[in-house]
Design an enzyme around this catalytic site. Structure first.
Site, PDB file in Angstrom:
ATOM      1  N   GLU A 212       0.166  -5.774   3.377  1.00 13.15           N
ATOM      2  CA  GLU A 212      -0.670  -5.172   2.433  1.00 13.15           C
ATOM      3  C   GLU A 212      -1.850  -5.746   2.863  1.00 13.15           C
ATOM      4  O   GLU A 212      -3.302  -5.755   2.537  1.00 13.15           O
ATOM      5  CB  GLU A 212      -0.320  -4.705   1.223  1.00 13.15           C
ATOM      6  CG  GLU A 212      -0.998  -4.251   0.669  1.00 13.15           C
ATOM      7  CD  GLU A 212      -0.788  -3.787  -0.438  1.00 13.15           C
ATOM      8  OE1 GLU A 212      -1.243  -2.694  -1.557  1.00 13.15           O
ATOM      9  OE2 GLU A 212       0.043  -5.049  -0.910  1.00 13.15           O
TER      10      GLU A 212
ATOM     11  N   ASP B 204      -8.370  -1.734  -6.539  1.00 19.69           N
ATOM     12  CA  ASP B 204      -7.425  -1.342  -8.184  1.00 19.69           C
ATOM     13  C   ASP B 204      -6.192  -2.740  -8.064  1.00 19.69           C
ATOM     14  O   ASP B 204      -5.368  -2.763  -7.563  1.00 19.69           O
ATOM     15  CB  ASP B 204      -6.819   0.193  -8.825  1.00 19.69           C
ATOM     16  CG  ASP B 204      -5.268   0.610  -7.389  1.00 19.69           C
ATOM     17  OD1 ASP B 204      -5.959   0.622  -6.489  1.00 19.69           O
ATOM     18  OD2 ASP B 204      -4.617   1.173  -7.284  1.00 19.69           O
TER      19      ASP B 204
END
Length: 497
Positions: free
Chosen positions: A459, A275
């Site tokens: 991340e 996403d």
């Protein structure tokens, strides 16, 4: 679970807070909790909101406790690997909610969280984190993950996206079977096999509604019937409302006349873990063209094949021959369908399939490496995919997620740890060791360079420029970071000892 207790995720006060943009990150308020009975807080809000001089931020600040952004003093490390080892204790969180009104769902064991804004356990993150935990000898932490997921399966019938009440309408990529097979090499077999009931429950969740599908081109929940003999799976969310953790953004993206299932489509994208990505849109620049519910993803179906063969293997180990034959049979049907539906002989690559349009999508992505990771490709197919990966996807910092460069964080130029692992292991599975090693070398070096410059593991990374200048998506770049740490240690263990 009384949803009226969670006034921070729905209702008039929640909507007012979101529309006033009180917090830079919409996840801040949904992770907060009221300091008193939620209905009393609402009564106070209705009593005060229309009075002259009412200050919404002052009201919220006095009635809610907010997540504390703790800055840990990490001892100086001699290397990136030492830093990661020190991070395990910092990322391990107790999963006891601080209040009965907290959106956090209690878990029986502590859990390694991703880090940053992600203060709870996330489903698919956990497997890639576990790869590094295994290298570090932190097997008990992996066992804790399994026990937490088994608890969630017993409670909900599946593993939610994460242990927050606003995540309980959807799951994520199914890696529970991978966690269990990982542990077969580290703990007593009997302990691992004891989770066979939960593994079956998860499988039944994915296949719910299959028996009622008789017409080709129809779908129910996560199941799609493509023809008389072919059942495959898609991502799905039972709700068709804006996500609380991204409420205002989704309201604005929906515009005045959103497509009928716009919000469910957006939620299905989030269930995929990608996403957002150009994979899920007819026009990647236009969110209103989201079509995740229509897409049968190549990677999801490879993961579910692993779930089926794991069930067959566990049944054999438990001497349940009939059950083993059943799961082996459905696994073979899925394997045949994966070859028939997703392989493109002209392009020599795997693509997702749009069952409404009855054709493959045109999205080139690292999802095509999953058949190699799951050993579902022929040698010729794997070598053809490998050539594309080398020619098109391998960039200075590792493998790019897609070939489309745009606004989405699961697109070029971003690289993500789980996809590096899937791609590199897939190449190794078919003897393309030099390409696997080169990809690992570039990714490890990028991780090290950013760590040396910042003292942080991130991340995601920009693999085109070998930097942290990433396409950021709906939130800022996060630090920590569970799956980056796990994959880095696992790759170093294989390639860079």
């Amino acid at each position: 679970m009384n949803l009226e207790n969670y006034i921070q995720v729905s209702g008039p006060l929640f909507e007012a807070v979101e529309r006033e943009r009180l917090f830079a990150d919409a996840k801040t308020f949904v992770d907060a909790y009221p300091l008193e009975n939620p209905q009393d807080v609402l009564k106070d809000y209705f009593k005060e909101k229309d009075r002259a001089g009412f200050d919404l931020i002052e009201f919220v600040s006095s009635h809610f406790a907010f997540p504390k952004e703790k800055r840990h003093d990490i001892p100086k490390s001699s290397s990136m690997t030492d830093h990661i080892s020190l991070m395990w204790d910092i990322l391990q969180k107790d999963m006891t909610p601080p209040s009965p009104y907290s959106t956090l769902i209690a878990l029986p064991k502590p859990h390694i969280v991703p880090g940053g804004r992600f203060r709870e356990c996330f489903y698919w993150d956990s497997y890639f984190t576990a790869l590094g935990l295994a290298v570090s000898g932190e097997v008990e932490s992996i066992k804790d993950m399994v026990e937490n997921f088994a608890y969630l399966i017993d409670k909900f019938g599946f593993i939610p996206n994460g242990n927050r009440i606003y995540f309980t309408s959807r799951t994520q990529p199914p890696y529970f079977s991978f966690l269990l097979t990982l542990l077969l090499d580290h703990v007593d077999e009997e302990w691992v096999l004891s989770f066979m009931p939960q593994l079956e429950t998860e499988y039944n969740f994915w296949m719910e509604g299959a028996e009622a599908l008789s017409e080709p081109g129809t779908a129910s929940h996560h199941v799609v019937r493509l023809d008389e003999n072919t059942l495959l799976n898609r991502y799905y969310d039972k709700l068709n409302t804006p996500r609380p953790e991204a409420y205002l953004r989704e309201i604005e993206l929906a515009k005045e006349n959103p497509p009928k299932e716009f919000f469910r489509n957006m939620r299905a994208v989030c269930s995929s873990g990608w996403d957002f990505s150009s994979r899920w849109f007819a026009d990647p620049k236009d969110f209103q063209t989201v079509e995740a519910l229509d897409i049968v993803p190549i990677d999801l179906n490879c993961l579910l094949h692993h779930l089926e063969i794991t069930l067959a293997d566990f049944a054999n180990r438990l001497n349940d021959t009939a059950k083993a034959k059943h799961y082996q049979s459905v696994a073979e049907l899925r394997k045949e369908a994966i070859q028939r539906i997703f392989w493109n002989d002209e392009e020599q690559f795997y693509f997702d399939y749009n069952f409404k349009k009855q054709k493959q999508t045109k999205s080139w992505s690292l999802a095509a490496a999953t058949p190699l990771f799951s050993r579902l490709a022929s040698l010729d197919q794997a070598q053809a995919v490998g050539k594309h990966l080398e020619d098109k996807f391998l960039l200075p910092g590792g493998f790019t997620t897609t070939l489309y460069e745009g606004i989405h964080q699961w697109d070029k130029p971003n690289g993500w740890a789980p996809l590096q692992w899937i791609t590199i292991k897939g190449l190794q599975n078919y003897g393309m060791d030099l390409l696997a090693k080169e990809g690992a070398k570039r990714w490890i070096q990028l991780n090290r360079d950013i760590y040396t410059a910042t003292g942080k593991m991130l991340e995601k990374y920009n693999v085109l420029e070998s930097s942290s200048a990433v396409a950021r998506g709906e939130y800022t770049l996060q630090e920590g970071f569970g799956w980056t740490n796990g994959v880095a240690l696992a790759l170093i263990d294989i390639f860079d000892k």
